[in-house]
Design an enzyme around this catalytic site. Structure first.
Site, PDB file in Angstrom:
ATOM      1  CB  SER A   1      17.998   0.845   4.757  1.00 32.41           C
ATOM      2  OG  SER A   1      18.944   1.887   4.930  1.00 32.41           O
TER       3      SER A   1
ATOM      4  CG  HIS B   1     -28.517  -2.437  -9.319  1.00 31.07           C
ATOM      5  ND1 HIS B   1     -28.368  -2.219  -7.973  1.00 31.07           N
ATOM      6  CD2 HIS B   1     -29.080  -1.319  -9.834  1.00 31.07           C
ATOM      7  CE1 HIS B   1     -28.847  -1.008  -7.669  1.00 31.07           C
ATOM      8  NE2 HIS B   1     -29.278  -0.447  -8.783  1.00 31.07           N
TER       9      HIS B   1
ATOM     10  CB  SER C   1      -7.292 -24.446 -19.331  1.00 34.71           C
ATOM     11  OG  SER C   1      -7.385 -25.656 -18.605  1.00 34.71           O
TER      12      SER C   1
ATOM     13  CE  LYS D   1     -11.209 -22.215 -18.581  1.00 34.62           C
ATOM     14  NZ  LYS D   1     -12.156 -21.674 -17.667  1.00 34.62           N
TER      15      LYS D   1
ATOM     16  CD  GLU E   1      -8.912 -14.629 -14.256  1.00 37.36           C
ATOM     17  OE1 GLU E   1      -9.929 -15.238 -13.946  1.00 37.36           O
ATOM     18  OE2 GLU E   1      -7.957 -15.167 -14.847  1.00 37.36           O
TER      19      GLU E   1
HETATM   20  N1  ARG Z   1      18.419   4.567   6.507  1.00 36.98           N
HETATM   21  C1  ARG Z   1      17.746   5.649   7.154  1.00 36.98           C
HETATM   22  C2  ARG Z   1      16.343   5.768   6.586  1.00 36.98           C
HETATM   23  O1  ARG Z   1      16.093   5.190   5.589  1.00 36.98           O
HETATM   24  C3  ARG Z   1      18.467   6.929   6.898  1.00 36.98           C
HETATM   25  C4  ARG Z   1      18.427   7.919   8.031  1.00 36.98           C
HETATM   26  C5  ARG Z   1      19.080   7.364   9.177  1.00 36.98           C
HETATM   27  N2  ARG Z   1      19.206   8.322  10.232  1.00 36.98           N
HETATM   28  C6  ARG Z   1      19.531   7.916  11.427  1.00 36.98           C
HETATM   29  N3  ARG Z   1      19.700   8.811  12.285  1.00 36.98           N
HETATM   30  N4  ARG Z   1      19.690   6.663  11.713  1.00 36.98           N
HETATM   31  O2  ARG Z   1      15.475   6.377   7.146  1.00 36.98           O
END
Ligand code: ARG
Length: 460
Positions: free
Chosen positions: A20, A154, A275, A281, A288
């Protein structure tokens, strides 16, 4: 980090799949702050000496600085997540001492704490951006305080209103949004640290002291709940989803009223596009796109709610799916709010055209109310006014131009005082209830909105 009990390294594709750092690096400032507070707590608990704790705190500050100077180096790391990134950077700097920081602590509580800290700042930014949009809307109301506008329901002409009343109607929705954002921040305002992986820390950690250092108002009540709770994030995403809904309604009004069929508003060049084909335009693309992007914010809310549904108690890795939607929705909504604030402020209001569009059909209710004031039951008065409007339509002229004697054929109660009550001004002035469109009420409402806005700006 957790290799001790494994014989084999992770599958490479799986390792990438579960990492992550690519998105939770955004939590680095929060992770550093929480880790510094943890070092102080280990010191107070007698697990680190104060010299050790100070060395760790200094090294953590140094890691934060280095990351700020060179974000690419963070991105290039092969650490699993922001928590392991900081820990390995600490060990790289301090060796064995760095390896002491994780005593009595779990990433489950770290990530929950970091996210709460993130949300606190995000909510402040969102409130400031809402305040800026409110500034534009209330400013527009102030600027065109007494301009008359055909009020629609409406999408059909209904009754006259003040343009300022219309602008303030949108403002009310954004004021409520600011309240919902603040409420989500309040839900996030308890510190999780000390909860451990799920059962609470096994060391005598002063949770209140950590909360104080991190400027949380209090601590969470149950460790098992605290590591698995993302309600505060869902509350924030719901608040943003309604912001997006309100922005898309504002967008719709501005698009319609700037169309040549209405011509009540003039879009600023700076927020419009041309446009490639049609030279004449000027397209309301800013509105939008704002209307179109609302779906992304809803998607973020739904994806978090879906990740939460059916999860067993405490931490489960599914919860890692909380971050990308939260970050994306926050940035998206902020951008939409900023663009909307700029576009509203730069919009020209064509008071002349709005007034010209306020036709006599808007005064049909006045005819009925006139008869009511002379004692006719409303349902009967409504019917008479309806007949008059139909008759005028047949005759091909505005009903307000029918002579008095022909009106008297519908009701003898119509008399010489009628014309005075059939003006836009008279119709407006009669809506003299709190929250109504009578000019005096709207003037008060503008002052009121300005006072609330000043409070929001001071707090944001
Ligand atoms: N990267 C994990 C999250 O975002 C952090 C916690 C991870 N804990 C674990 N026991 N793998 O949730």
């Amino acid at each position: 980090m957790w290799g001790g009990r494994f014989d084999e390294p992770p599958d490479r594709e799986f390792y990438r799949f579960q990492r992550s750092l690519g998105f939770d690096a955004a939590l680095l400032p929060q992770e550093i702050a929480a880790s510094r507070a943890w070092a102080a707590a280990l010191d107070a608990a007698g697990i680190l000496t104060s010299a050790e704790s100070q060395a760790i705190r200094a090294a953590l500050a140094d890691i934060a600085r280095a990351a700020q100077d060179d974000p690419a180096a963070v991105a290039a790391s092969d650490a699993e997540d922001v928590h392991s990134f900081v820990e390995s950077a600490l060990i790289a700097r301090l060796g064995e001492l760095g390896a002491k920081l994780h005593t009595g602590r779990s990433r489950n509580e770290q990530v929950a704490t970091d996210l709460r800290l993130y949300l606190r700042d995000a909510a402040r930014e969102a409130r400031a951006a809402l305040a800026a949009l409110l500034r534009s809307l209330v400013g527009l109301a102030r600027c065109h305080e007494s301009a008359v506008m055909p009020g629609l329901t409406h999408m059909q002409p209904a009754q006259p209103i003040l343009f300022s009343h219309f602008a303030l109607a949108h403002a009310e929705a954004f004021f409520r949004d600011a309240g919902r954002v603040a409420d989500a921040a309040r839900q996030a305002d308890s510190c999780v640290l000390g909860s451990g992986a799920l059962a609470g820390s096994a060391f005598p950690i002063d949770r209140a002291a950590i909360a104080k250092e991190l400027a949380f108002t209090g601590i969470t009540a149950n460790s098992l709940d605290a590591v698995g709770d993302r309600d505060f994030a869902a509350a924030y995403l719901f608040a943003l989803a309604l912001v997006a809904a309100h922005l898309s309604r504002l967008a719709e009004d501005f698009i319609l009223f700037a169309s040549s069929a209405f011509g009540w508003l003039e879009l600023p060049d700076a927020y419009s596009t041309g446009s490639s084909l049609m030279p004449q335009k000027k397209n309301p693309d800013c509105w939008e796109l704002i209307r179109g992007k609302a779906g992304r914010v809803y998607a973020a809310l739904f994806s978090l709610l879906t990740a939460l549904k059916g999860l067993p108690s405490s931490y489960n890795r599914d919860l890692q799916e909380d971050k990308e939607p939260l970050f994306a929705a926050h940035h998206e909504t902020l951008a939409m709010l900023r663009i909307a604030a700029g576009a509203v402020a730069a919009t020209k209001v064509r008071e002349d055209r709005m007034r010209a569009a306020a036709g006599p059909e808007l005064l049909a209710t006045e005819a009925a109310d006139y008869l009511v004031r002379k004692g006719v039951p409303f349902r009967r008065a409504h019917e008479i006014a309806g007949q008059i409007v139909r008759e005028a339509e047949r005759a091909g002229k505005p009903w307000t131009q029918l002579p008095l004697d022909s009106l008297q054929r519908f009701s003898p109660l119509f008399s010489a005082d009628l014309p005075a009550s059939l003006t836009l001004e008279a119709a407006l002035a009669r809506r003299d209830v709190p929250g109504g469109t009578a000019p005096a009420r709207v003037r008060q409402a503008i002052a009121d909105a300005e006072a609330r806005l000043a409070q929001l700006e001071a707090a944001a």
